[in-house]
Design a protein around this motif. Structure first.
Motif, PDB file in Angstrom:
ATOM      1  N   VAL A  82      72.799  57.931  88.912  1.00 55.14           N
ATOM      2  CA  VAL A  82      71.790  57.083  89.563  1.00 55.14           C
ATOM      3  C   VAL A  82      71.526  57.559  90.990  1.00 55.14           C
ATOM      4  CG1 VAL A  82      71.314  54.755  90.413  1.00 55.14           C
ATOM      5  CG2 VAL A  82      72.238  55.078  88.111  1.00 55.14           C
ATOM      6  N   HIS A  83      72.575  57.956  91.693  1.00 58.68           N
ATOM      7  CA  HIS A  83      72.404  58.423  93.064  1.00 58.68           C
ATOM      8  C   HIS A  83      71.507  59.669  93.097  1.00 58.68           C
ATOM      9  CE1 HIS A  83      73.334  60.173  97.000  1.00 58.68           C
ATOM     10  NE2 HIS A  83      73.740  58.954  97.375  1.00 58.68           N
ATOM     11  N   THR A  86      67.848  58.569  92.468  1.00 55.27           N
ATOM     12  CA  THR A  86      67.162  57.627  93.364  1.00 55.27           C
ATOM     13  C   THR A  86      67.175  58.034  94.833  1.00 55.27           C
ATOM     14  OG1 THR A  86      69.201  56.306  93.542  1.00 55.27           O
ATOM     15  CG2 THR A  86      67.608  55.665  91.840  1.00 55.27           C
ATOM     16  N   LEU A 144      72.175  45.516  94.409  1.00 60.97           N
ATOM     17  CA  LEU A 144      71.309  46.326  93.560  1.00 60.97           C
ATOM     18  C   LEU A 144      70.065  45.545  93.151  1.00 60.97           C
ATOM     19  CD1 LEU A 144      73.946  48.114  91.277  1.00 60.97           C
ATOM     20  CD2 LEU A 144      72.628  49.109  93.160  1.00 60.97           C
ATOM     21  N   SER A 148      66.388  46.874  93.743  1.00 66.72           N
ATOM     22  CA  SER A 148      65.567  47.115  92.554  1.00 66.72           C
ATOM     23  C   SER A 148      64.101  46.775  92.779  1.00 66.72           C
ATOM     24  CB  SER A 148      66.104  46.308  91.364  1.00 66.72           C
ATOM     25  OG  SER A 148      67.342  46.818  90.934  1.00 66.72           O
ATOM     26  N   LEU A 154      67.861  51.214  88.768  1.00 63.91           N
ATOM     27  CA  LEU A 154      69.122  50.530  89.106  1.00 63.91           C
ATOM     28  C   LEU A 154      69.486  49.429  88.122  1.00 63.91           C
ATOM     29  CD1 LEU A 154      68.598  50.139  92.985  1.00 63.91           C
ATOM     30  CD2 LEU A 154      69.831  51.955  91.765  1.00 63.91           C
ATOM     31  N   GLN A 158      73.087  47.222  87.273  1.00 63.17           N
ATOM     32  CA  GLN A 158      73.131  45.770  87.439  1.00 63.17           C
ATOM     33  C   GLN A 158      73.685  45.108  86.184  1.00 63.17           C
ATOM     34  OE1 GLN A 158      68.832  45.305  89.069  1.00 63.17           O
ATOM     35  NE2 GLN A 158      69.891  43.389  89.539  1.00 63.17           N
ATOM     36  N   THR A 204      70.168  52.383  99.717  1.00 62.74           N
ATOM     37  CA  THR A 204      70.549  52.761  98.348  1.00 62.74           C
ATOM     38  C   THR A 204      71.754  53.681  98.368  1.00 62.74           C
ATOM     39  OG1 THR A 204      68.228  52.587  97.657  1.00 62.74           O
ATOM     40  CG2 THR A 204      69.720  53.776  96.201  1.00 62.74           C
ATOM     41  N   LEU A 208      75.441  52.538  96.798  1.00 64.45           N
ATOM     42  CA  LEU A 208      76.050  53.299  95.699  1.00 64.45           C
ATOM     43  C   LEU A 208      77.364  53.941  96.127  1.00 64.45           C
ATOM     44  CD1 LEU A 208      72.847  54.957  94.174  1.00 64.45           C
ATOM     45  CD2 LEU A 208      74.179  53.051  93.228  1.00 64.45           C
TER      46      LEU A 208
END
Length: 236
Positions: A82-83, A86, A144, A148, A154, A158, A204, A208
């Motif tokens: 995800v990192h 995003t 998150l 979002s 994200l 969640q 973000t 994270l």
């Protein structure tokens, strides 16, 4: 004349009987006709108030812990993915650490610290540990949720954090722990501080990064809980 000779023995026998009744009362917490409530031992009261578990419940706790640990392992893997998807700002990676300016941004964005997880002890009990696990997973689910609205990708994290709360709740139920309702003391004001893409990217990244660190702490704590000795019913 045997009767006078037996009198001291009779007195001694009566005295021993009274002492035995008093000791029995103190040990069991039950009143005998010669005992009063003030004779009870406070330590025995404490032991009697502790949860009494059936023989299967230690195994149920281990199962709940393993399910939680499996999910935390998944979250750790997904955080990295995800990192990458995003956070596009150059120089911001999960392993880049926190330069001084980013530490300042933690404060300016109002991102709360994660609840501290410590080794289990008489001061940091299983009840407190499980409570903080739940508190931390709720914190990052909420953070998150705020992000979002500005960042896509994200929602799966969640959902996993929401499921983690369910598993932690099961651990609490099986171990017969109170829900401490810990003061979250986290009035999130993050949304109003995300003025532009720069703040969104930094928030973000920080969220994270902190979530990953919290998950590493969770893994250590879950391993400790897995070997925690619950006392089944009928044992001391």
């Amino acid at each position: 004349m045997e009767t006078p000779a037996r009198a001291p023995a009779d007195k001694k026998s009566k005295r021993l009987q009274m002492e035995a009744e008093r000791d029995f009362s103190e040990f069991t917490g039950r009143q005998t006709p010669t005992a009063t409530r003030t004779d009870m031992n406070p330590a025995i009261d404490f032991l009697q108030s502790a949860p009494v578990l059936s023989p299967s419940e230690p195994d149920l706790l281990k199962e709940a812990v393993e399910r939680a640990k499996t999910l935390v392992d998944k979250i750790l893997r997904d955080v990295s993915i995800v990192h990458t998807a995003t956070v596009k700002m150059e120089g911001l990676t999960l392993d880049s650490g926190h330069p001084t300016n980013l530490q300042t941004m933690v404060t300016s964005l109002g991102i709360p610290p994660a609840p501290v997880l410590k080794p289990l002890s008489e001061h940091f009990t299983l009840e407190v540990c499980v409570g903080r696990m739940s508190l931390g997973s709720r914190l990052y689910q909420r953070l998150l949720g705020v992000l979002s609205d500005r960042v896509s990708g994200l929602s799966d994290l969640q959902a996993d954090l929401r499921d983690l709360q369910t598993h932690v709740g099961k651990m609490r139920e099986v171990a017969q722990l109170r829900d401490l309702q810990l003061d979250e003391n986290q009035n999130l004001d993050l949304a109003s501080r995300l003025h532009g893409n720069y703040q969104v990217q930094i928030a973000t990244h920080l969220t994270l990064t902190h979530l990953r660190s919290f998950c590493h702490d969770l893994i250590r704590s879950l391993r400790a809980v897995a070997i925690y000795k619950l006392h089944p019913a009928g044992t001391e």
